[in-house]
Structures are given as structure tokens and as C-alpha cells.
Design an enzyme around this catalytic site. Sequence first.
Site, PDB file in Angstrom:
ATOM      1  N   CYS A 136      -6.278  17.858  83.589  1.00  0.00           N
ATOM      2  CA  CYS A 136      -5.045  18.126  82.846  1.00  0.00           C
ATOM      3  C   CYS A 136      -3.843  17.440  83.492  1.00  0.00           C
ATOM      4  O   CYS A 136      -3.295  17.931  84.479  1.00  0.00           O
ATOM      5  CB  CYS A 136      -4.816  19.637  82.769  1.00  0.00           C
ATOM      6  SG  CYS A 136      -3.261  20.049  82.004  1.00  0.00           S
ATOM      7  N   CYS A 139      -0.579  19.426  83.520  1.00  0.00           N
ATOM      8  CA  CYS A 139      -0.507  20.499  84.512  1.00  0.00           C
ATOM      9  C   CYS A 139      -0.263  19.922  85.905  1.00  0.00           C
ATOM     10  O   CYS A 139       0.498  20.477  86.682  1.00  0.00           O
ATOM     11  CB  CYS A 139      -1.810  21.298  84.573  1.00  0.00           C
ATOM     12  SG  CYS A 139      -2.557  21.622  82.995  1.00  0.00           S
ATOM     13  N   ASP A 140      -0.939  18.842  86.234  1.00  0.00           N
ATOM     14  CA  ASP A 140      -0.987  18.391  87.625  1.00  0.00           C
ATOM     15  C   ASP A 140      -0.306  17.055  87.893  1.00  0.00           C
ATOM     16  O   ASP A 140      -0.188  16.645  89.050  1.00  0.00           O
ATOM     17  CB  ASP A 140      -2.461  18.295  88.070  1.00  0.00           C
ATOM     18  CG  ASP A 140      -3.166  19.635  87.925  1.00  0.00           C
ATOM     19  OD1 ASP A 140      -2.509  20.664  88.153  1.00  0.00           O
ATOM     20  OD2 ASP A 140      -4.345  19.655  87.565  1.00  0.00           O
TER      21      ASP A 140
END
Length: 313
Positions: A136, A139-140
Amino acid sequence: MTTEKVRCLIIGSGPAGYTAAIYASRANLSPVLYEGIQPGGQLTTTTEVENFPGYPQGITGPEMMEDLKKQAERFGADLRIGIATKTDLSKSPYKVTIDDEKVIETDALIIATGATAKYLGLEDEKKYAGMGVSACATCDGFFYRKKNVAVVGGGDTACEEALYLSGLAKQVYLIVRKPFLRASKVMQERVLSASNITVLFEHNTLGLFGENGVEGVHLIKRKGETDEEKVDIAVDGFFLAIGHTPNSEIFKPWIETDEVGYIKVQPGTPKTNLEGVFAAGDVADPHYRQAITAAGTGCMAAIEAERYLMNKK
Ligand code: NDP
């Protein structure tokens, strides 16, 4: 274990689940929805959604899901945190166990559990989990500002992730196993014209290396050909974007799925092989897998649930 009886249970909180909840609550079915492992579903891990009708300027995935959630709440849908861990669909009312501690008995069941990101299956993906491996980018990606990263895959997801990361990272490598991208033309063009994305066509990943986290990827170029070549690239992050697996495991003893695990529905309907059990969204859709199609099938599932419950009375 406690038991609660409801008329309509919805499992999953992506566009399919929330849309089903909006329609079912407006039809006075008093739906109960369990959000599942990833509240808000896959869209909470995407960036800009540009193709959902009604948002001419686009909207972020998390914002859109928040809007859908509020809309479902407005009509009284009972939205709950919890994961369906077991099912007994041998007879109606159907039983779904939540968090291994509570059983919900329901007359109508709408399965909208979506799909989960796939991994390559390499030992190194586990070894470096949380240390440079991610599925992701949204997200990261933040952790890789001004660093080098690799994205695996040649579809729309991979292109979207690569483009998102190109805005943060110094250099993005897109690792594509075929000599072409499968993504839509517009995404291909954006990727190919980005100055800091290098597409490595015909490359496969052999493994990862690094002392205290990912420091690079071992690749093989043109595997099996006479000019096959091993190549290493230095990256700090390794992102998977190679598709998804439908989250249908707990329903398989009762519900027909295809060989991949997508729930089989009667063509043009959300009806499964069991009366009163409907499937909507990505868990039953190997073809389109769009937010708008998920929302559409969520609506269909709620309408069918309403008809089923009315006839059952
Ligand atoms: P896709 O199935 O479309 O693409 C998966 C990609 O990963 C392919 O390029 C595939 O390669 C590659 N791949 C699969 N397994 C491996 C492996 N073991 N090793 C290396 N590469 C592998 O999945 P997506 O998640 O990209 O998209 C799913 C659906 O969602 C599509 O319909 C897509 O259009 C849609 N989508 C739409 C978006 C939008 O419109 N904004 C955004 C994201 C997705 P190969 O081509 O060789 O099979």
C-alpha cells in the site's frame, strides 16, 4: 457465546457494503453492518479517485468512504466494528460468528468482503515485512521521501502506486514481468512520461537484500531466454501491486466460488447459490473491480434482500 437475531446482515465496508447499507436502511430492513478487517475497504488505501461519477474534481479514497459511511448512518444503518470469523449457512436463519465471540443470526445476508492484495510468495516478503515491503503506497509511501523504491505489477494499481510514489520518492522502478503494461492507456501514458519512473519490462523478482531492512531487489531479466540476465537494483522500499484475492474463505463451505475464489452469482444479479444470501463488490467480481460497480452491486444486493424478506413474510 451470545446470539443476536437481525433481518439483514451486511459484511464489509467498502463501496458495496455501504451502498447496500444505504439502500437496506432506506427500505426499513434495519441492517447491521460489520466493517471487517479494513474499515472503509480498499479505497482507504488509494489516493485520488477520479472516475467515480459525481466528483468532477476527484476525491481521495478515504474521504469518499467517509461520505458513504455518513450516508449509511444518516438512514439508521447499524455500523459496527468486528470481523466475521465463521459462518454456518446450512439453513436459514444464517449464522455468522463475529470476532469468535458473538453469533449473529440473519434472514438475509449480504457478503461484501472485497479482496486483499496479493504477494509474490517470496520468503523475503515475510522477512522484510514492515521493514521495506508494503502492498500500500498510500499508507507507507511517506516513509520513502527522497528515497528509491520499486513497485511490482503492470496493471492500473501498479501504475497508480508508481505515480503516487513518484511524487515522494527520488526514483521509482516499475517491475513488469511482460514486455508491456496491462494498465489503461491514460495510466500508461502518465507512467511512461514521468521523469523519475523507470519501467523495467520483462523483469521478475528473485529476492530482496539488506542488513536491517530492504536495501535492494534481485531481479532476473528475460527469464528463460538465451539473453537472460540477473540484475540488482538499490531501493529502500518494495511495493506489491499485482492484484487481489477475493475474501471468500469463510463462506466456501456453503457458497459456490470459481477456481480463484470469487463468489459465483447468477448472471446480472447478486444472487448466490443460497436463497437470501447475496454477494456484492469485488468478492464476486473478477472482471470490473471498480468502486462504482461495487456500489452498483451493493445496491442490487439490498434490493434483492428486500424482495426476499418481503416474500418470506
Ligand atoms: P490487474 O490484475 O489488472 O494487474 C495485475 C498486474 O500484476 C499485471 O500486470 C500482472 O502481470 C502482474 N502480476 C500478477 N502476478 C504477478 C507475479 N506473480 N509477478 C509479477 N507480476 C505479476 O490488477 P490491478 O490491481 O492492477 O487492477 C485490478 C482491476 O482494478 C483492473 O480492472 C483495473 O483496471 C482496476 N483498477 C482501476 C483503477 C482506476 O481506474 N483508477 C485503479 C486500480 C485498479 P501480467 O500483466 O503479466 O498478468
